[in-house]
Design an enzyme around this catalytic site. Structure first.
Site, PDB file in Angstrom:
ATOM      1  N   ASP A 261      62.173  57.117   4.232  1.00 37.99           N
ATOM      2  CA  ASP A 261      61.501  55.889   4.660  1.00 37.99           C
ATOM      3  C   ASP A 261      60.071  55.817   4.143  1.00 37.99           C
ATOM      4  O   ASP A 261      59.574  54.738   3.822  1.00 37.99           O
ATOM      5  CB  ASP A 261      61.487  55.815   6.190  1.00 37.99           C
ATOM      6  CG  ASP A 261      62.835  55.423   6.765  1.00 37.99           C
ATOM      7  OD1 ASP A 261      63.861  55.784   6.162  1.00 37.99           O
ATOM      8  OD2 ASP A 261      62.869  54.764   7.819  1.00 37.99           O
TER       9      ASP A 261
ATOM     10  N   CYS B   8      66.337  63.309   8.267  1.00 36.38           N
ATOM     11  CA  CYS B   8      65.418  62.179   8.349  1.00 36.38           C
ATOM     12  C   CYS B   8      66.093  60.921   8.873  1.00 36.38           C
ATOM     13  O   CYS B   8      67.291  60.878   9.096  1.00 36.38           O
ATOM     14  CB  CYS B   8      64.745  61.962   6.999  1.00 36.38           C
ATOM     15  SG  CYS B   8      63.603  63.310   6.606  1.00 36.38           S
ATOM     16  N   ASP B   9      65.294  59.887   8.983  1.00 38.23           N
ATOM     17  CA  ASP B   9      65.479  58.783   9.920  1.00 38.23           C
ATOM     18  C   ASP B   9      66.906  58.311  10.163  1.00 38.23           C
ATOM     19  O   ASP B   9      67.444  58.455  11.251  1.00 38.23           O
ATOM     20  CB  ASP B   9      64.624  57.601   9.485  1.00 38.23           C
ATOM     21  CG  ASP B   9      63.145  57.872   9.707  1.00 38.23           C
ATOM     22  OD1 ASP B   9      62.787  59.038   9.909  1.00 38.23           O
ATOM     23  OD2 ASP B   9      62.358  56.937   9.667  1.00 38.23           O
ATOM     24  N   LYS B  10      67.543  57.685   9.178  1.00 40.31           N
ATOM     25  CA  LYS B  10      68.817  57.019   9.476  1.00 40.31           C
ATOM     26  C   LYS B  10      70.008  57.954   9.407  1.00 40.31           C
ATOM     27  O   LYS B  10      71.095  57.608   9.862  1.00 40.31           O
ATOM     28  CB  LYS B  10      69.039  55.828   8.535  1.00 40.31           C
ATOM     29  CG  LYS B  10      67.871  54.859   8.484  1.00 40.31           C
ATOM     30  CD  LYS B  10      67.388  54.466   9.864  1.00 40.31           C
ATOM     31  CE  LYS B  10      66.051  53.758   9.809  1.00 40.31           C
ATOM     32  NZ  LYS B  10      64.929  54.557   9.341  1.00 40.31           N
TER      33      LYS B  10
ATOM     34  N   CYS C 197      59.022  64.588   8.772  1.00 42.58           N
ATOM     35  CA  CYS C 197      57.567  64.469   8.964  1.00 42.58           C
ATOM     36  C   CYS C 197      57.139  64.869  10.371  1.00 42.58           C
ATOM     37  O   CYS C 197      57.772  64.526  11.360  1.00 42.58           O
ATOM     38  CB  CYS C 197      57.113  63.064   8.626  1.00 42.58           C
ATOM     39  SG  CYS C 197      57.286  62.673   6.877  1.00 42.58           S
TER      40      CYS C 197
ATOM     41  N   SER D  18      57.368  51.978  11.909  1.00 43.34           N
ATOM     42  CA  SER D  18      57.623  53.405  11.772  1.00 43.34           C
ATOM     43  C   SER D  18      57.278  54.099  13.079  1.00 43.34           C
ATOM     44  O   SER D  18      56.395  53.664  13.826  1.00 43.34           O
ATOM     45  CB  SER D  18      56.760  53.975  10.644  1.00 43.34           C
ATOM     46  OG  SER D  18      56.722  55.385  10.708  1.00 43.34           O
TER      47      SER D  18
END
Length: 555
Positions: free
Chosen positions: A78, A119-121, A191, A468
């Site tokens: 992202d 990570c995100d998704k 992150c 975010s």
């Protein structure tokens, strides 16, 4: 075994021949086949190291008598996608990830799964697949990145986003900006703040779909490798005796996850992802449930972007288990819920302790009396909007100002960096929702620019897009219905007065109903921004952010 469909019987001789072509032995084919979903790639820092973890998972599967079979899925960074057309793809990629895991698992008739998101998704996408398939499944994430260091203090990705605003405002030099960008992300992992990826990986523990430590053990620690081995071994126990995802992912499990979310200051994106996962098992999570749980849940751990601490600090303080143990003192959790450990959530956290009380506050002395996320409603957001209240400056919890209206993120960023935004303004970015974007882009660049320029205690930012998990300030997203669906956000004109009341959970456009009706009668949507490819299909099928931006089940 499910895998007998592809390896047992006379008629499966052709299938076995293809498996032998891969180098498997007859002895390996007699064992359960465990699919290992590994989204490793060389563009996402949180996924660079996943091959190492996949090998550890496979070792665990073999130790417990199974045959691991690795396959890959996509993953998008992202941060690298931020601020340009690439950010239209991360949220839609959630559906691609879920679909790809489903396709691989069913096509090859795996007996169980170990999912390795980071990570995100990839986290919600893989959890959606687990919920859909109901195969014995354990989730083990890639782990968080260590915080970087700059100027003698811990730093993270948000530090460099805000440094851009500081440079534009003349507060730092070009050399200082370069030094920041080269020091805040020291290596692999998701992150380092309580951003979306780490939030979801922590919540996976509360849901019961991951082993304790999943959300907080740093990516580079040997403990993460050991956790991966244990995950591989544990899926074999689930194949034998369960529980399976449908046993675990109940309404009560999702309530546990929301309680944790509120206590640790999680990302607002959880309000998209938890309903989407719940949708796969037929559980409804209305937005008002988030407010109800927030009202009774104290805020215990103030981590970046709300404060200076990071996930490694939470890990040292006792991790998710210590937070859950503290929350259980007030009876806020359903401790009887089963988990992938084969034991209840209450059993998993029974021995947990808070080891750094400055990181995890006592429930008797919390960071705040209520949870970190608030759902706002009003004539500007009839179906809801979301804000991380814990990351809002106190003077911005109630704010009224003139609307500065932008049909897209780029124009808003240009105005912010061009010095056109004034203290007191309410920046409104629209046509960035799931359908209108399409893809519901995150707005970390404008929020970080506002913060870096010192305006985060003077300016609110509203959007039908999203933010975010690294965003801070009066950043209110997910405004529903979105502009592309004819929502009131599409009726706002430059200079209209907007009132934000976070404690009162209200978001109001200060116009009469008669004026709104006149504007609604003459409203016309913007032309579709994407006419072909995956995003066009996504825009045609996606539902409101208020329902998790899931895809329509009928078409």
């Amino acid at each position: 075994m499910i895998s007998d469909q592809v390896k047992t019987g006379l008629e499966r001789a052709p299938h076995r021949s293809l498996l032998y072509a891969l180098g498997y032995t007859p002895e390996e084919l007699k064992r359960p086949l465990v699919g290992i979903a590994n989204p490793q790639n060389e563009i996402v820092p949180g996924h660079l190291h996943l091959d190492r973890l996949a090998e550890a998972v496979k070792a665990g599967v073999r130790m417990a008598g199974g045959t691991p079979i690795e396959f890959h899925t996509i993953a998008i960074c992202d941060g690298i996608a931020m601020g340009h057309q690439g950010m239209k793809y991360p949220l839609p990629s959630r559906e691609l990830i879920a679909d790809s895991v489903e396709a691989m698992a069913v096509a090859h008739q795996f007996d169980g799964l170990v999912l390795i998101p980071s990570c995100d998704k990839s986290v919600p996408g893989m959890l959606m697949a687990a919920a859909r398939l109901n195969l014995p499944t354990v989730v083990v994430s890639g782990g968080p990145m260590l915080a970087g260091r700059y100027g003698g203090e811990d730093a993270d990705l948000n530090t460099v986003f805000e440094a851009v605003g500081q440079f534009v405002a003349g507060k730092i030099s070009a050399a200082q900006l370069t030094a920041v960008e080269q020091s805040v992300c020291p290596g692999c992992g998701s992150c380092s703040g309580m951003f979306t990826a780490n939030t979801m990986n922590c919540l996976t523990e509360a849901l019961g779909m991951a082993l304790p430590g999943n959300g907080t053990i740093p990516a580079v620690h040997a403990d993460r490798t050991r956790l991966a081995k244990r995950a591989g071994a544990q899926v074999m126990a689930l194949i034998d005796v369960g529980p399976r995802p449908w046993d675990i992912l109940t309404r009560e499990a999702f309530e546990n996850a929301i309680v944790l979310d509120m206590a640790i200051g999680g990302s607002t994106n959880t309000v998209l992802h938890l309903p989407a996962i719940a949708h796969e098992v037929g559980v409804e999570l209305p937005l008002d449930l988030f407010n109800a749980i927030s009202a009774r849940t104290p805020y215990l751990a103030k981590l970046s972007p709300a404060g200076p601490l990071h996930i490694q600090d939470l890990n040292e303080a006792g991790g998710v288990s210590a937070v859950l143990k503290e929350l259980s003192r007030r009876g806020l959790l359903h401790l009887e819920r089963p988990t992938v450990t084969g034991r209840t959530l209450g059993h998993n956290i029974a021995e947990a302790q808070i080891l750094r009380p400055e990181v995890i506050h006592s429930i008797d002395d919390p960071q705040g009396p209520t949870g970190s996320i608030a759902i706002l409603r009003g004539n500007l957001a009839p179906e809801g909007a979301v804000v991380k209240a814990a990351a809002v400056a106190p003077e911005m919890l109630v704010h009224e100002g003139p609307a500065r209206v932008f049909n897209g993120e780029e124009k808003a960023v240009q105005a912010i960096f061009g010095g056109e935004v004034r203290p007191g303004d309410v920046i409104l970015i629209r046509y960035e929702g799931p359908r209108g974007g399409p893809g519901m882009r995150e707005m970390l660049i404008p929020t970080s620019a506002i913060a870096g320029m010192g305006l985060d205690a003077q300016v609110a930012l509203l959007t039908d897009g999203r933010f975010s998990g690294a965003s801070r300030g009066a950043a209110i997203g997910h405004i529903s219905p979105e502009a592309a669906e004819g929502g009131p956000i599409g009726l706002v004109e430059e200079g209209d007065r907007i009132r934000v009341d976070i404690p009162g959970r209200r978001l109001s456009l200060l116009l009469s109903e008669a004026e709104l009706a006149q504007r609604r009668a003459r409203w016309q949507p913007l032309p579709a921004r994407v006419a072909k490819g995956y995003l066009a299909r996504y825009a045609a099928l996606v539902t409101s952010a208020g329902t998790g931006a899931v895809l329509k089940s009928e078409w």
